[in-house]
Motif scaffolding. Structure first.
Motif, PDB file in Angstrom:
ATOM      1  N   UNK A 226     -15.629   3.410  48.181  1.00  0.00           N
ATOM      2  CA  UNK A 226     -16.422   4.430  47.495  1.00  0.00           C
ATOM      3  C   UNK A 226     -16.660   4.090  46.027  1.00  0.00           C
ATOM      4  N   UNK A 227     -17.199   5.059  45.300  1.00  0.00           N
ATOM      5  CA  UNK A 227     -17.616   4.869  43.910  1.00  0.00           C
ATOM      6  C   UNK A 227     -16.687   5.624  42.959  1.00  0.00           C
ATOM      7  N   UNK A 228     -16.462   6.914  43.260  1.00  0.00           N
ATOM      8  CA  UNK A 228     -15.572   7.734  42.431  1.00  0.00           C
ATOM      9  C   UNK A 228     -15.927   7.649  40.966  1.00  0.00           C
ATOM     10  N   UNK A 229     -14.906   7.465  40.134  1.00  0.00           N
ATOM     11  CA  UNK A 229     -15.130   7.269  38.710  1.00  0.00           C
ATOM     12  C   UNK A 229     -15.110   5.776  38.388  1.00  0.00           C
ATOM     13  N   UNK A 230     -14.230   5.074  39.108  1.00  0.00           N
ATOM     14  CA  UNK A 230     -13.989   3.656  38.822  1.00  0.00           C
ATOM     15  C   UNK A 230     -15.266   2.827  38.827  1.00  0.00           C
ATOM     16  N   UNK A 231     -16.163   3.110  39.776  1.00  0.00           N
ATOM     17  CA  UNK A 231     -17.347   2.254  39.911  1.00  0.00           C
ATOM     18  C   UNK A 231     -18.649   2.985  39.574  1.00  0.00           C
ATOM     19  N   UNK A 232     -18.529   4.153  38.957  1.00  0.00           N
ATOM     20  CA  UNK A 232     -19.725   4.940  38.694  1.00  0.00           C
ATOM     21  C   UNK A 232     -20.715   4.192  37.795  1.00  0.00           C
ATOM     22  N   UNK A 233     -20.215   3.625  36.718  1.00  0.00           N
ATOM     23  CA  UNK A 233     -21.137   2.959  35.796  1.00  0.00           C
ATOM     24  C   UNK A 233     -21.625   1.623  36.346  1.00  0.00           C
ATOM     25  N   UNK A 234     -20.766   1.024  37.187  1.00  0.00           N
ATOM     26  CA  UNK A 234     -21.186  -0.196  37.886  1.00  0.00           C
ATOM     27  C   UNK A 234     -22.339   0.106  38.831  1.00  0.00           C
ATOM     28  N   UNK A 235     -22.218   1.237  39.530  1.00  0.00           N
ATOM     29  CA  UNK A 235     -23.264   1.643  40.483  1.00  0.00           C
ATOM     30  C   UNK A 235     -24.598   1.791  39.761  1.00  0.00           C
ATOM     31  N   UNK A 236     -24.537   2.427  38.596  1.00  0.00           N
ATOM     32  CA  UNK A 236     -25.771   2.649  37.836  1.00  0.00           C
ATOM     33  C   UNK A 236     -26.459   1.329  37.486  1.00  0.00           C
ATOM     34  N   UNK A 237     -25.635   0.281  37.315  1.00  0.00           N
ATOM     35  CA  UNK A 237     -26.207  -1.035  36.995  1.00  0.00           C
ATOM     36  C   UNK A 237     -26.676  -1.767  38.256  1.00  0.00           C
ATOM     37  N   UNK A 238     -25.882  -1.630  39.338  1.00  0.00           N
ATOM     38  CA  UNK A 238     -26.116  -2.477  40.513  1.00  0.00           C
ATOM     39  C   UNK A 238     -27.124  -1.896  41.499  1.00  0.00           C
ATOM     40  N   UNK A 239     -27.245  -0.574  41.517  1.00  0.00           N
ATOM     41  CA  UNK A 239     -28.090   0.053  42.537  1.00  0.00           C
ATOM     42  C   UNK A 239     -29.573  -0.067  42.162  1.00  0.00           C
ATOM     43  N   UNK A 240     -30.391  -0.203  43.170  1.00  0.00           N
ATOM     44  CA  UNK A 240     -31.833  -0.223  42.965  1.00  0.00           C
ATOM     45  C   UNK A 240     -32.252   1.060  42.231  1.00  0.00           C
ATOM     46  N   UNK A 241     -33.056   0.954  41.170  1.00  0.00           N
ATOM     47  CA  UNK A 241     -33.390   2.141  40.369  1.00  0.00           C
ATOM     48  C   UNK A 241     -34.100   3.234  41.161  1.00  0.00           C
ATOM     49  N   UNK A 242     -34.902   2.847  42.128  1.00  0.00           N
ATOM     50  CA  UNK A 242     -35.582   3.878  42.938  1.00  0.00           C
ATOM     51  C   UNK A 242     -34.547   4.620  43.786  1.00  0.00           C
ATOM     52  N   UNK A 243     -33.635   3.862  44.402  1.00  0.00           N
ATOM     53  CA  UNK A 243     -32.577   4.492  45.200  1.00  0.00           C
ATOM     54  C   UNK A 243     -31.754   5.438  44.336  1.00  0.00           C
ATOM     55  N   UNK A 244     -31.471   4.990  43.114  1.00  0.00           N
ATOM     56  CA  UNK A 244     -30.674   5.805  42.198  1.00  0.00           C
ATOM     57  C   UNK A 244     -31.403   7.103  41.843  1.00  0.00           C
ATOM     58  N   UNK A 245     -32.725   7.013  41.646  1.00  0.00           N
ATOM     59  CA  UNK A 245     -33.469   8.228  41.279  1.00  0.00           C
ATOM     60  C   UNK A 245     -33.530   9.193  42.471  1.00  0.00           C
ATOM     61  N   UNK A 246     -33.568   8.666  43.684  1.00  0.00           N
ATOM     62  CA  UNK A 246     -33.525   9.549  44.863  1.00  0.00           C
ATOM     63  C   UNK A 246     -32.162  10.245  44.931  1.00  0.00           C
TER      64      UNK A 246
END
Ligand code: ZN
Length: 484
Positions: free
Chosen positions: A434-454
């Motif tokens: 999962x993402x939780x807190x540990x990988x939250x900011x990593x997710x924001x960098x790694x995830x496709x921006x369109x997916x993130x906006x959805x």
């Protein structure tokens, strides 16, 4: 006086919450410690109170009141998560523990389903299935204390994903309480149901940021009548990959596990795991733990023997052993499942939970290891995990004798380097934790921006006041400027 919009839990508000569950099901002060600490001691949390509702209706009342009073809610199951998703970091937040919601509502052997509440411990679910000769195949290290609600909220994986899929694949229906207190009643047993959006999948893997899962209909499978487990020495991840494909060709979906670990992992076992011994006569650079489920003892063993013989013919398997008893099987599995524990006495460990396409695992390991060893000479890469799923726990133990704090200070730099290689192979920075807190900011960098906006749009639609597990998975701004 200006009205406060922040999550301030006044005594008066708290007592309204406590009234819902009853005083004896509210935990305060020092007694909250077990709910605030997570097992790896990565995080120490804060909270106003822990509430232990008895049922879905009480959860609904809590969330209705929380929405009205803008009180942050952190749902918690067995508190075994590895990314801080279950930890509350806000002294005004309320932890909602599902511990008392632990009923197995129904086992329907003919439909091959089981309806359970979210606080049911995974092992209890497995045992309830076994009683009617069925298998609930989700299996992972924390199964004695993790709960179904947490498993679904993190879309947990484990050691049998190869044949049965991860948590997401094992669910037919769920019941969820939404932010305003409405109950989404989706406890269906249907395999086929094409009535629009599949809402179940929104809540699985959402880590309690979109609603609280209170119950689920789980899929069951026939219980295996025979199991054959082999410990196999191999020369490299390439050889292991070839063997995996040979095994899949011969055993198909009977191949339920295909785990990999390097020699150094076994050495850690031999040093720190009481009673551990090397299953093979001489050392090999890598090991595979493979398992086959079947309906007949002899046939299942013969299948394992034939695939090992095939591996030997192709020069992939220099040596292997097959377990002769349940006891031996447990010993082999212990060598694999003790992996996180036996790393602890070796000092600091920088961890990753990554996946890449299965065919890219060998190239990933080679490239990431070269990079890590260049960054930290003497660092010991302990890359083990679920080769069949392309999922490695790519852990890096500190050099022998190095300063632990100095080594751990490189966590982010090592993460960055390893994740850059993961991205190059079109992999994922979080495979099963999962993402939780540990990988939250990593997710924001790694995830496709369109997916993130959805994802942000969904969060806004389902939790406009931002009360559900704030700060986890997504960085989120709520009306009024409060940031989570
Ligand atoms: Zn794992």
């Amino acid at each position: 006086m200006k009205k406060k919009t922040a999550r301030v839990s006044s005594e008066a508000t708290l007592s309204r919450f406590v009234k819902i569950v009853g005083e004896k099901n509210a935990v305060r002060g020092e007694d909250m410690t077990p709910y605030l600490r997570e097992q790896r001691d990565l995080y120490r949390g804060k909270a106003a109170i822990v509430l232990k509702p008895a049922n879905t209706e009480e959860v609904a009342k809590i969330l209705a009141l929380a929405d009205k009073t803008k009180t942050a809610i952190v749902p918690q199951g067995g508190n075994t998560g590895l990314v801080g998703g279950q930890t509350s970091f806000d002294k005004n937040a309320i932890i909602v523990s599902t511990a008392r919601m632990n009923r197995i509502r129904e086992v329907d052997a003919n439909s091959n389903t089981m309806t359970v509440e979210s606080g049911v411990i995974l092992q209890n679910a497995q045992e309830a299935a076994a009683k009617v000769e069925r298998l609930f195949p989700l299996s992972l290290g924390a199964e004695g204390s993790c709960t179904i609600g947490g498993n679904l909220s993190t879309n947990a994986g484990g050691t049998q994903v190869l044949a049965y899929g991860n948590a997401r694949d094992l669910v037919l229906g769920i019941e969820v309480v939404l932010a305003g207190g409405k109950i989404l009643r989706g406890l269906r047993k249907l395999k086929k149901d094409n009535t629009g959006y599949d809402l179940r999948h929104l809540f699985m893997g959402a880590e309690g940021t979109l609603g609280i899962i209170t119950a689920a209909v789980l899929k069951l499978f026939p219980a295996p009548r025979a199991i054959s487990t082999a410990w196999i020495g191999v020369s490299s991840p390439e050889a292991a990959l070839s063997l995996l494909n040979l095994a899949l060709a011969r055993a198909g979906t009977s191949l339920t596990s295909f785990e990999i670990m390097p020699r150094i992992a076994l050495e850690f076992d031999l040093r720190h795991l009481p009673g551990a011994r090397d299953p093979l006569g001489s050392p090999y650079p890598w090991y595979v733990l493979a398992e086959i489920f079947g309906d007949d003892e002899t046939r299942t063993r013969e299948l394992m023997e034939s695939l090992l013989a095939g591996g030997m013919e192709q020069g992939l398997v220099p040596d292997a052993t097959i377990s002769e008893s349940r006891e031996q099987r447990n010993q082999l599995w212990k060598l694999r499942t003790a992996m996180s524990d036996v790393q602890k006495p070796e000092g600091g460990s920088i961890k990753h939970d990554i996946s890449v396409p299965v065919s890219s695992v060998p190239a990933f390991v080679k490239e990431a290891t070269a990079k890590v060893e260049q960054m930290i000479p003497g660092a010991r890469v302990v890359a083990f995990g679920h080769l069949g799923d392309g999922n490695l726990h790519y852990n890096v133990s500190q050099p022998v004798g190095a300063d632990k704090a100095k080594f751990m200070a490189k966590w982010e730099a090592v993460n960055d380097a390893v994740h850059t290689i993961v991205t190059k192979y079109e992999g994922s920075i979080s495979a099963e934790h999962g993402i939780g807190l540990l990988k939250r900011d990593l997710l924001a960098k790694a995830k496709d921006p369109v997916a993130l906006s959805v994802m942000h749009a969904i969060k806004k639609a389902l939790d406009p006041n931002g009360i559900l597990n704030p700060g986890k998975v997504l960085r989120w701004k709520v009306p009024g400027g409060r940031k989570s």
